[in-house]
Motif scaffolding. Structure first.
Motif, PDB file in Angstrom:
ATOM      1  N   TYR A 124      -2.686  -1.729  -5.805  1.00 13.79           N
ATOM      2  CA  TYR A 124      -2.894  -1.074  -7.013  1.00 13.79           C
ATOM      3  C   TYR A 124      -4.098  -0.718  -7.921  1.00 13.79           C
ATOM      4  CZ  TYR A 124       2.384  -0.685  -6.546  1.00 13.79           C
ATOM      5  OH  TYR A 124       3.607  -0.514  -5.910  1.00 13.79           O
ATOM      6  N   GLU A 154       1.002  -1.215  -0.059  1.00 19.63           N
ATOM      7  CA  GLU A 154       0.002  -0.128   0.104  1.00 19.63           C
ATOM      8  C   GLU A 154       0.946   1.265  -0.160  1.00 19.63           C
ATOM      9  OE1 GLU A 154      -3.085   0.407  -0.294  1.00 19.63           O
ATOM     10  OE2 GLU A 154      -3.868  -1.616  -0.127  1.00 19.63           O
ATOM     11  N   PRO A 155       0.377   2.296  -0.394  1.00 18.74           N
ATOM     12  CA  PRO A 155       1.287   3.664  -0.652  1.00 18.74           C
ATOM     13  C   PRO A 155       1.848   4.010   0.673  1.00 18.74           C
ATOM     14  CG  PRO A 155      -0.739   3.882  -2.171  1.00 18.74           C
ATOM     15  CD  PRO A 155      -1.003   2.579  -1.237  1.00 18.74           C
ATOM     16  N   ARG A 191      -0.565   7.754  -4.940  1.00 17.51           N
ATOM     17  CA  ARG A 191      -1.848   7.468  -5.309  1.00 17.51           C
ATOM     18  C   ARG A 191      -2.423   7.895  -6.670  1.00 17.51           C
ATOM     19  NH1 ARG A 191      -4.726   3.642  -1.983  1.00 17.51           N
ATOM     20  NH2 ARG A 191      -3.643   4.155  -0.002  1.00 17.51           N
ATOM     21  N   SER A 192      -2.157   9.157  -6.829  1.00 19.71           N
ATOM     22  CA  SER A 192      -3.009   9.843  -7.897  1.00 19.71           C
ATOM     23  C   SER A 192      -2.103   9.141  -9.205  1.00 19.71           C
ATOM     24  CB  SER A 192      -3.048  11.162  -7.726  1.00 19.71           C
ATOM     25  OG  SER A 192      -1.488  11.706  -7.823  1.00 19.71           O
ATOM     26  N   TYR A 219      -1.833   6.351  -9.984  1.00 24.04           N
ATOM     27  CA  TYR A 219      -2.212   4.990 -10.147  1.00 24.04           C
ATOM     28  C   TYR A 219      -3.473   4.935 -11.076  1.00 24.04           C
ATOM     29  CZ  TYR A 219       0.194   2.944  -6.122  1.00 24.04           C
ATOM     30  OH  TYR A 219       1.043   2.589  -5.138  1.00 24.04           O
TER      31      TYR A 219
END
Ligand code: ADE
Ligand code: ZN
Length: 345
Positions: free
Chosen positions: A290, A33-34, A57-58, A60
């Motif tokens: 992801y 996870e990030p 996350r952005s 992805y």
């Protein structure tokens, strides 16, 4: 079981939650996870080209498999020590326990780590210790499957298998992953023959983005026991017949296929067609950190999009257990628990 087709959405969701199930296609590096990527980067003094978790996350937003793999390999660069591999796998097992996963077969990519100077033993021992704790602390039966990166050469795959042999008892099989198109299964014929001769189980990604011909050669040249993905089989009627007759399992990953644009919408996914054609289909998460969901998220979204019912849920869970490499006694026990779960519904 009550009339399956009429089971309410709430009951179906509860069945999916509570039924025992196996996860057979999870890249453990894809469970990073990030938040853990940033925590490990800080712990290990690794700098990341993203300001924070939100910025990572952005990023992805994938257009195909390669656009994802570029980020996935970058994310794995924070893994350096045995504790890092343990923490990553433990994070996955806690989520798997919440989804009532009773059996997990974890893919790992040693070449992603050894290429950065991380010793093979660090990777395998960290993951193995988490597998042991999964059994003792969470009741999850877990094993490791070593994957070769298909964008690299077969010689490098052979060297990797040799380097892993001191830990032969720590993994149960080998697989084939990474960039599929242009790297057909037959490129790895010799290393898979070596793995089979060592008594290892053999599986391979085939027909994720690649053509049906890759599924044929995974079956006939590599002699795999399961196909990972396999969704492109739908374009080849003779292959569909072969898969239905042989019942070679497919480890399908619906949310992955959606995020990597294999299907434009989950409603267009061919999982139900393959089930209807008699194939041994299973549902899996692939790279859950992801792709927006762990195992039960994959079930729930797929069931909603394809209008699947309780009978499908039972079939998919039973397929996952039967297709696993667990021992027969465990499989029978989980299948009895599955029956009980549906008898009570
Ligand atoms: N490695 C991690 N996820 C993968 C996928 N979906 N296909 C091929 N290789 C992978
Ligand atoms: Zn995969």
């Amino acid at each position: 079981m009550t009339t399956p087709a009429n089971t309410s959405v709430q009951t179906l969701s509860a069945l999916i939650q509570h039924m025992p199930k196996a996860e057979l296609h999870i890249h453990i590096e894809g469970s990073l996870e990030p938040e853990l990527i940033f925590a490990l980067a800080q712990r290990n003094g690794v700098s990341l080209p993203y300001a924070d978790v939100a910025a990572l996350r952005s990023a992805y937003a994938f257009t195909n498999l390669q656009s994802f793999l570029d980020l996935y390999y970058a994310g794995a660069s924070v893994l350096l020590h045995e504790a890092d591999f343990y923490d990553m796998a433990w994070g996955y097992f806690e989520r798997a326990a919440a989804d009532h996963v009773v059996r997990a077969e974890l893919f790992f990519d040693p070449q992603t780590h050894t290429a950065r100077g991380v010793p093979m033993g660090v990777v395998i021992e960290g993951l193995h210790r988490a597998c042991q704790d999964a059994q003792t602390k969470l009741g999850i039966s877990a094993d490791l499957i070593l994957c070769f990166l298909r964008h690299l050469s077969e010689e490098e795959a052979i060297e990797t298998l040799q380097a892993a042999l001191p830990w032969r008892d720590r993994f149960i099989g080998v697989g084939l992953d990474s960039s599929e198109v242009g790297h057909p299964p037959e490129k790895f014929a010799r290393v898979f023959a070596q793995a089979r001769a060592l008594g290892l189980h053999v599986v391979a990604h085939a027909g994720e983005e690649g053509p049906p011909a890759y599924i044929w050669s995974a079956l006939d040249v590599l002699q795999v026991e399961r196909i990972d993905h396999g969704v492109q089989a739908i374009h080849d009627p003779a292959l569909m017949q072969r898969l239905a007759q042989s019942r070679v399992p497919l480890t399908v990953c619906p949310l992955s296929n959606l995020k990597l644009c294999v299907f434009g919408r989950l409603e267009d996914h061919n999982l139900k067609h393959m089930l209807d054609a008699g194939l041994c289909v299973t549902i899996n998460s692939d790279d859950p950190a992801y792709f927006g969901g762990y195992l039960n998220d994959n079930y729930r979204h797929t069931f909603a999009a394809l209008n699947l019912n309780a009978q499908h849920a039972k079939t998919l869970a039973a397929n996952s257990i039967q297709a696993s490499f667990a021992n027969d006694a465990d499989k029978q026990q989980w299948l009895r628990e599955l029956d009980a779960c549906f008898a009570a519904a």
